[in-house]
Design an enzyme around this catalytic site. Structure first.
Site, PDB file in Angstrom:
ATOM      1  N   ASN A  80       0.842  -1.206   0.000  1.00  0.00           N
ATOM      2  CA  ASN A  80       0.000   0.000   0.000  1.00  0.00           C
ATOM      3  C   ASN A  80       0.876   1.254   0.000  1.00  0.00           C
ATOM      4  O   ASN A  80       0.609   2.201  -0.743  1.00  0.00           O
ATOM      5  CB  ASN A  80      -0.931  -0.002   1.219  1.00  0.00           C
ATOM      6  CG  ASN A  80      -2.199  -0.792   0.972  1.00  0.00           C
ATOM      7  OD1 ASN A  80      -3.081  -0.348   0.243  1.00  0.00           O
ATOM      8  ND2 ASN A  80      -2.290  -1.972   1.532  1.00  0.00           N
ATOM      9  N   ILE A 127      -1.319  -0.956  18.173  1.00  0.00           N
ATOM     10  CA  ILE A 127      -2.433  -0.078  18.547  1.00  0.00           C
ATOM     11  C   ILE A 127      -1.855   1.248  19.028  1.00  0.00           C
ATOM     12  O   ILE A 127      -0.860   1.268  19.768  1.00  0.00           O
ATOM     13  CB  ILE A 127      -3.266  -0.716  19.683  1.00  0.00           C
ATOM     14  CG1 ILE A 127      -3.871  -2.044  19.185  1.00  0.00           C
ATOM     15  CG2 ILE A 127      -4.386   0.232  20.153  1.00  0.00           C
ATOM     16  CD1 ILE A 127      -4.831  -1.895  18.002  1.00  0.00           C
ATOM     17  N   LEU A 128      -2.434   2.354  18.569  1.00  0.00           N
ATOM     18  CA  LEU A 128      -1.973   3.682  18.975  1.00  0.00           C
ATOM     19  C   LEU A 128      -2.890   4.208  20.087  1.00  0.00           C
ATOM     20  O   LEU A 128      -4.103   4.026  20.047  1.00  0.00           O
ATOM     21  CB  LEU A 128      -2.001   4.621  17.767  1.00  0.00           C
ATOM     22  CG  LEU A 128      -1.043   4.202  16.635  1.00  0.00           C
ATOM     23  CD1 LEU A 128      -1.378   4.946  15.355  1.00  0.00           C
ATOM     24  CD2 LEU A 128       0.402   4.442  17.050  1.00  0.00           C
ATOM     25  N   HIS A 159      -8.467  -1.000   6.118  1.00  0.00           N
ATOM     26  CA  HIS A 159      -8.778  -2.296   6.730  1.00  0.00           C
ATOM     27  C   HIS A 159      -9.337  -3.210   5.640  1.00  0.00           C
ATOM     28  O   HIS A 159     -10.192  -2.766   4.849  1.00  0.00           O
ATOM     29  CB  HIS A 159      -9.794  -2.113   7.870  1.00  0.00           C
ATOM     30  CG  HIS A 159     -10.101  -3.381   8.597  1.00  0.00           C
ATOM     31  ND1 HIS A 159      -9.261  -3.927   9.535  1.00  0.00           N
ATOM     32  CD2 HIS A 159     -11.161  -4.226   8.487  1.00  0.00           C
ATOM     33  CE1 HIS A 159      -9.796  -5.063   9.978  1.00  0.00           C
ATOM     34  NE2 HIS A 159     -10.944  -5.274   9.358  1.00  0.00           N
TER      35      HIS A 159
END
Ligand code: GRF
Length: 208
Positions: free
Chosen positions: A13, A91-92, A108
């Site tokens: 991506n 995870i942020l 996603h």
């Protein structure tokens, strides 16, 4: 616009976005790539395009905040306007999200709210899709807020699931669509075509 892309894996991506920036199709530049893993193939792709790239590993820091501070410092140093999570597996926390409020998007590999949330990442998403027997899956690009995969949705695109699809063949079909939809979402943001009203993202139409 200056993009900062966070990766953990193959980086297809990121590569697709960078190529569209270089071709002028996307009015932006990939200023920096940060990988959460030191041997991510994404790093080799970034370097092949001359994009400054860093490895920032959570385990090298005493706390989540110090880990996030390191990434924030790198992104600010490169004057990043938009943070793109592309296969980023960590995870942020609200601390990082606050530093880039409404300036973080994620891709996603399913049609949220299906097959998303804790535990649904990477191949696990496609395995669950095949297991369930849905006929249509797809791609979602959304703003990142404090929820996991629950931020306001910017774009979605369907991908048909064939009877003979495996998680691997499905992942490949989904990625081909991601490589178009994620840059489209970035373009909408960079060209200021979006308005967030409540939890909905409204796109200014041509005839608006
Ligand atoms: C993509 O399928 C994306 O939806 C998911 O992780 C994958 C990243 O692929 N979050 P790549 O690293 O961009 O090739």
């Amino acid at each position: 616009a200056s993009l900062g892309i966070l990766v953990s894996g193959t980086g297809t991506n990121m590569y697709s976005i960078a190529k569209k920036c270089l071709s002028g199709e996307l009015p932006a530049v990939v200023s920096v790539v940060i990988s959460s893993r030191e041997n991510a193939p994404a790093l080799e792709k970034a370097r092949s395009l001359g994009i400054p790239s860093y490895v920032v590993r959570k385990k090298d820091f005493q706390s989540q905040t110090e880990y996030e501070d390191k990434m924030i410092a790198i992104l600010k140093a490169h004057n990043v306007d938009l943070v793109v999570l592309a296969g980023f597996l960590n995870i942020l926390s609200p601390y990082f999200i606050d530093a880039f409020r409404w300036k973080i998007i994620n891709v996603h590999p399913s049609l949220i709210p299906a097959f998303c949330g804790p535990g649904y990442y990477g191949m696990k998403v496609h395995e669950a899709v095949i297991q369930y027997g849905v006929k249509i899956t797809g791609v979602t690009v959304h703003f990142v807020d404090e929820s996991v995969d629950g931020g306001p949705i910017i774009l979605q695109r369907p991908v048909e699931v064939d009877d003979d699809d495996t998680p691997e063949t499905l992942a490949e079909k989904v990625k081909q669509v991601e490589h178009e939809v994620l840059p489209e979402a970035i373009k909408l943001i960079v060209e200021n075509e979006l308005r967030i009203v409540g939890r909905k993202v409204l796109i200014r139409r041509e005839d608006d």
